[in-house]
Design a protein around this motif. Structure first.
Motif, PDB file in Angstrom:
ATOM      1  N   TYR A 159       0.827  -1.205   0.000  1.00 36.82           N
ATOM      2  CA  TYR A 159       0.000   0.000   0.000  1.00 36.82           C
ATOM      3  C   TYR A 159       0.856   1.248   0.000  1.00 36.82           C
ATOM      4  N   ASP A 160       1.933   1.230   0.790  1.00 40.18           N
ATOM      5  CA  ASP A 160       2.731   2.448   0.939  1.00 40.18           C
ATOM      6  C   ASP A 160       3.752   2.629  -0.175  1.00 40.18           C
ATOM      7  N   GLU A 161       4.272   1.511  -0.707  1.00 34.42           N
ATOM      8  CA  GLU A 161       5.376   1.635  -1.663  1.00 34.42           C
ATOM      9  C   GLU A 161       5.020   1.175  -3.062  1.00 34.42           C
ATOM     10  N   HIS A 162       3.741   0.832  -3.294  1.00 29.53           N
ATOM     11  CA  HIS A 162       3.264   0.395  -4.613  1.00 29.53           C
ATOM     12  C   HIS A 162       4.149  -0.687  -5.215  1.00 29.53           C
ATOM     13  N   LEU A 163       4.313  -1.784  -4.489  1.00 27.96           N
ATOM     14  CA  LEU A 163       5.098  -2.895  -5.006  1.00 27.96           C
ATOM     15  C   LEU A 163       4.411  -3.455  -6.250  1.00 27.96           C
ATOM     16  N   SER A 164       5.207  -3.950  -7.195  1.00 27.91           N
ATOM     17  CA  SER A 164       4.613  -4.579  -8.379  1.00 27.91           C
ATOM     18  C   SER A 164       4.198  -6.000  -8.018  1.00 27.91           C
ATOM     19  N   LEU A 165       3.395  -6.604  -8.913  1.00 29.68           N
ATOM     20  CA  LEU A 165       2.879  -7.936  -8.623  1.00 29.68           C
ATOM     21  C   LEU A 165       4.009  -8.958  -8.495  1.00 29.68           C
ATOM     22  N   GLU A 166       5.048  -8.815  -9.329  1.00 24.80           N
ATOM     23  CA  GLU A 166       6.165  -9.777  -9.260  1.00 24.80           C
ATOM     24  C   GLU A 166       6.870  -9.672  -7.913  1.00 24.80           C
ATOM     25  N   GLN A 167       7.073  -8.432  -7.456  1.00 29.92           N
ATOM     26  CA  GLN A 167       7.713  -8.252  -6.148  1.00 29.92           C
ATOM     27  C   GLN A 167       6.870  -8.879  -5.045  1.00 29.92           C
ATOM     28  N   LEU A 168       5.533  -8.632  -5.127  1.00 30.88           N
ATOM     29  CA  LEU A 168       4.639  -9.200  -4.118  1.00 30.88           C
ATOM     30  C   LEU A 168       4.742 -10.712  -4.117  1.00 30.88           C
ATOM     31  N   ARG A 169       4.681 -11.308  -5.332  1.00 34.46           N
ATOM     32  CA  ARG A 169       4.756 -12.760  -5.463  1.00 34.46           C
ATOM     33  C   ARG A 169       6.017 -13.308  -4.823  1.00 34.46           C
ATOM     34  N   SER A 170       7.149 -12.690  -5.155  1.00 38.30           N
ATOM     35  CA  SER A 170       8.408 -13.259  -4.676  1.00 38.30           C
ATOM     36  C   SER A 170       8.511 -13.117  -3.159  1.00 38.30           C
ATOM     37  N   GLN A 171       8.045 -11.955  -2.622  1.00 36.66           N
ATOM     38  CA  GLN A 171       8.089 -11.805  -1.164  1.00 36.66           C
ATOM     39  C   GLN A 171       7.156 -12.794  -0.488  1.00 36.66           C
ATOM     40  N   TYR A 172       5.960 -12.986  -1.105  1.00 33.94           N
ATOM     41  CA  TYR A 172       4.976 -13.930  -0.550  1.00 33.94           C
ATOM     42  C   TYR A 172       5.566 -15.328  -0.494  1.00 33.94           C
ATOM     43  N   ASN A 173       6.201 -15.758  -1.621  1.00 32.16           N
ATOM     44  CA  ASN A 173       6.767 -17.104  -1.644  1.00 32.16           C
ATOM     45  C   ASN A 173       7.852 -17.265  -0.597  1.00 32.16           C
ATOM     46  N   GLU A 174       8.643 -16.195  -0.418  1.00 35.74           N
ATOM     47  CA  GLU A 174       9.715 -16.264   0.571  1.00 35.74           C
ATOM     48  C   GLU A 174       9.137 -16.420   1.983  1.00 35.74           C
ATOM     49  N   ILE A 175       8.064 -15.635   2.279  1.00 41.21           N
ATOM     50  CA  ILE A 175       7.469 -15.693   3.619  1.00 41.21           C
ATOM     51  C   ILE A 175       6.865 -17.063   3.876  1.00 41.21           C
ATOM     52  N   VAL A 176       6.136 -17.590   2.853  1.00 43.15           N
ATOM     53  CA  VAL A 176       5.414 -18.845   3.081  1.00 43.15           C
ATOM     54  C   VAL A 176       6.369 -20.022   3.225  1.00 43.15           C
ATOM     55  N   SER A 177       7.541 -19.950   2.536  1.00 41.28           N
ATOM     56  CA  SER A 177       8.416 -21.130   2.552  1.00 41.28           C
ATOM     57  C   SER A 177       9.385 -21.107   3.721  1.00 41.28           C
ATOM     58  N   LYS A 178       9.255 -20.108   4.613  1.00 41.79           N
ATOM     59  CA  LYS A 178      10.176 -20.068   5.754  1.00 41.79           C
ATOM     60  C   LYS A 178       9.917 -21.249   6.690  1.00 41.79           C
ATOM     61  N   PRO A 179      10.985 -21.972   7.102  1.00 40.15           N
ATOM     62  CA  PRO A 179      10.755 -23.159   7.937  1.00 40.15           C
ATOM     63  C   PRO A 179      10.232 -22.801   9.329  1.00 40.15           C
ATOM     64  N   ARG A 180       9.513 -23.757   9.928  1.00 40.08           N
ATOM     65  CA  ARG A 180       8.984 -23.552  11.274  1.00 40.08           C
ATOM     66  C   ARG A 180      10.088 -23.761  12.311  1.00 40.08           C
ATOM     67  N   ILE A 181       9.774 -23.444  13.575  1.00 40.23           N
ATOM     68  CA  ILE A 181      10.694 -23.716  14.670  1.00 40.23           C
ATOM     69  C   ILE A 181      10.918 -25.232  14.747  1.00 40.23           C
ATOM     70  N   ASN A 182      12.157 -25.629  15.030  1.00 39.55           N
ATOM     71  CA  ASN A 182      12.513 -27.051  15.106  1.00 39.55           C
ATOM     72  C   ASN A 182      11.526 -27.824  15.981  1.00 39.55           C
ATOM     73  N   LYS A 183      11.038 -28.975  15.475  1.00 34.52           N
ATOM     74  CA  LYS A 183       9.935 -29.631  16.180  1.00 34.52           C
ATOM     75  C   LYS A 183      10.370 -30.271  17.494  1.00 34.52           C
ATOM     76  N   TRP A 184      11.671 -30.586  17.618  1.00 34.32           N
ATOM     77  CA  TRP A 184      12.122 -31.156  18.899  1.00 34.32           C
ATOM     78  C   TRP A 184      12.126 -30.092  19.980  1.00 34.32           C
ATOM     79  N   ILE A 185      12.526 -28.861  19.589  1.00 31.69           N
ATOM     80  CA  ILE A 185      12.489 -27.764  20.559  1.00 31.69           C
ATOM     81  C   ILE A 185      11.052 -27.513  20.989  1.00 31.69           C
TER      82      ILE A 185
END
Lengths: 188, 257
Positions: free
Chosen positions: B95-121
């Motif tokens: 909203y503030d910086e008018h990101l393009s759709l490609e930028q949004l896509r790549s940031q979205y993919n990066e956020i979603v693919s971030k691994p969770r906290i280690n399951k043993w911890i």
């Protein structure tokens, strides 16, 4: 009333509430910086509820409501500081206050009721089920409503805490125009 | 790019975005606000209907002459507050910086693919948490140890069964049964003075706190349908938890308690 034993008891209560909150928070994979905040909020909330229960004549549902309200207020404050949605740390910090023992006693009494064949003693069991069950439900609702009241008071802040402004664009009307035009305006 | 393909590409992204937010446990009005904020930054309007399993969304331009509709399933995902928080930030950034759709896509993919906290911890911390929960209900240290072990086993069973995609209701029955069964050993062998509290607390790590709170929030904010369905799901899980606990109680005999 405020002797040293009572204060030690409150401090222990705060500590264990913080540990419990960290453990229940990591199930929902929060951002790393939010974990410590939720531990702090849980310590404050649960410690305050302990004080209200032992130090005053309040019942458990009203005490939970007040504690949850305080957690909600503090969480909005912290949300502005670290740019996270408030619920990310207010929800886990409520979990140590969930009325687990009352819920357990409700289940236990229900199982007893199924197995009981004696008519007069089953009336006592019904009272048990009702008393523990209603306490569970009331405390749960007090917690949820208490934490969400601050969210409605500060409604707009709640939704804009994740905003990190790098530059202030005062001419918001630009946003109503299609994208192509925005780029042209920027070039000028 | 003509307006129709622009609408189409943006709708595809927004439907992925909103279903992902919904799946990780965000309350409904935040999903609606975030999604329409991104649409607004492109000069469009997004209207959406949210059910428990699908999101129906129409993206339209300002004078209603072009529109594009999508229906997307909400995939079952584990709760994830990090995705919730970072996707909300992403919407403001758009909203503030008018990101393009490609930028949004790549940031979205990066956020979603971030691994969770280690399951043993996670396993260890949950066990500690439930043990200190037991202390909050004034259990003694023997009860705390019992709850620690019971939670380790119960949560481990839950993690393993969830990985194998077994029906989640059955998972709840099984893990609450095993956790309470281990805790009931303290009752049988008179370990400590408060074995009852150990038995009662041993299953509490399964309580679906976040859906419960989200459900009530949704109802208060006017998304009654979404809120009620969240509450029904949470109630189902609690019933399964109670079934597992009752099985244990029936096996060890309630009259001893």
């Amino acid at each position: 009333m405020m002797n040293s034993d009572f204060i030690t008891a409150i401090i222990f209560d705060c500590f264990f509430a913080a540990v419990a909150s960290i453990g229940f928070a990591v199930i929902s994979n929060p951002p790393r910086k939010a974990i410590l905040v939720s531990a702090f909020l849980a310590a404050v909330g649960h410690g305050f509820r302990y004080f209200l229960l032992k130090g005053t004549s309040l019942d458990i549902s009203s005490a939970s409501f007040i504690a949850a309200f305080i957690i909600g207020m503090l969480s909005i404050l912290f949300a502005k500081k670290i740019h996270c949605p408030a619920e990310v740390f207010s929800f886990p910090s409520l979990l140590p206050m969930i009325p687990g023992m009352y819920a357990y006693k409700t289940v236990l009494a229900s199982v007893k009721f199924i197995q009981c064949e004696d008519y007069p003693s089953s009336i006592n069991i019904i009272v048990d089920i009702f008393r523990n069950g209603t306490t569970t439900v009331f405390v749960l609702f007090a917690l949820v409503v208490g934490v969400s009241v601050p969210m409605f008071i500060f409604h707009n802040q709640t939704f804009s805490v994740t905003r990190i402004l790098k530059f202030v664009n005062k001419d918001r009307r630009i946003l109503d125009k299609p994208r192509v035009e925005i780029e042209q305006i920027d070039e000028r | 790019m003509d307006i129709h393909s622009e609408l189409k590409e943006l709708s595809k992204f927004l439907s992925d975005y909103s279903t992902c937010l919904m799946a990780v446990g965000t309350h409904t009005s935040r999903v609606v606000r975030n999604t329409s904020r991104i649409a607004q930054s492109f000069g469009f309007f997004a209207d959406m209907t949210i059910f428990q399993k699908t999101i129906i969304m129409t993206l339209r331009d300002k004078d209603n002459s072009h529109s594009y509709s999508t229906v997307n399933k909400i995939k079952p995902m584990a709760l994830n507050f990090e995705i919730n928080s970072r996707l909300s930030s992403l919407s403001w950034e758009a909203y503030d910086e008018h990101l393009s759709l490609e930028q949004l896509r790549s940031q979205y993919n990066e956020i979603v693919s971030k691994p969770r906290i280690n399951k043993w911890i996670v396993l260890l911390l949950v066990a500690c948490a439930n043990a200190s929960f037991c202390r909050l209900f004034s259990g003694d240290w023997q009860a705390m140890c019992t709850v620690f072990v019971a939670t380790l086993v119960g949560f481990f069973i839950r993690q393993k069964m969830m990985e194998k995609h077994i029906n989640h209701l059955f998972v709840f029955i099984a893990s609450s049964f095993f956790a309470s069964m281990i805790a009931s050993l303290a009752t049988i062998y008179h370990f400590g003075n408060t074995p009852q509290i150990a038995l009662g607390t041993s299953v509490l790590f399964l309580i679906p706190g976040v859906p419960l709170i989200n459900g009530v929030l949704d109802i208060i904010e006017g998304h009654a349908l979404a809120g009620v369905s969240r509450l029904i799901n949470a109630a189902l899980l609690i019933i399964c938890l109670a079934i597992g606990l009752s099985l244990t109680l029936l096996l060890i005999g309630v009259n001893a308690l």
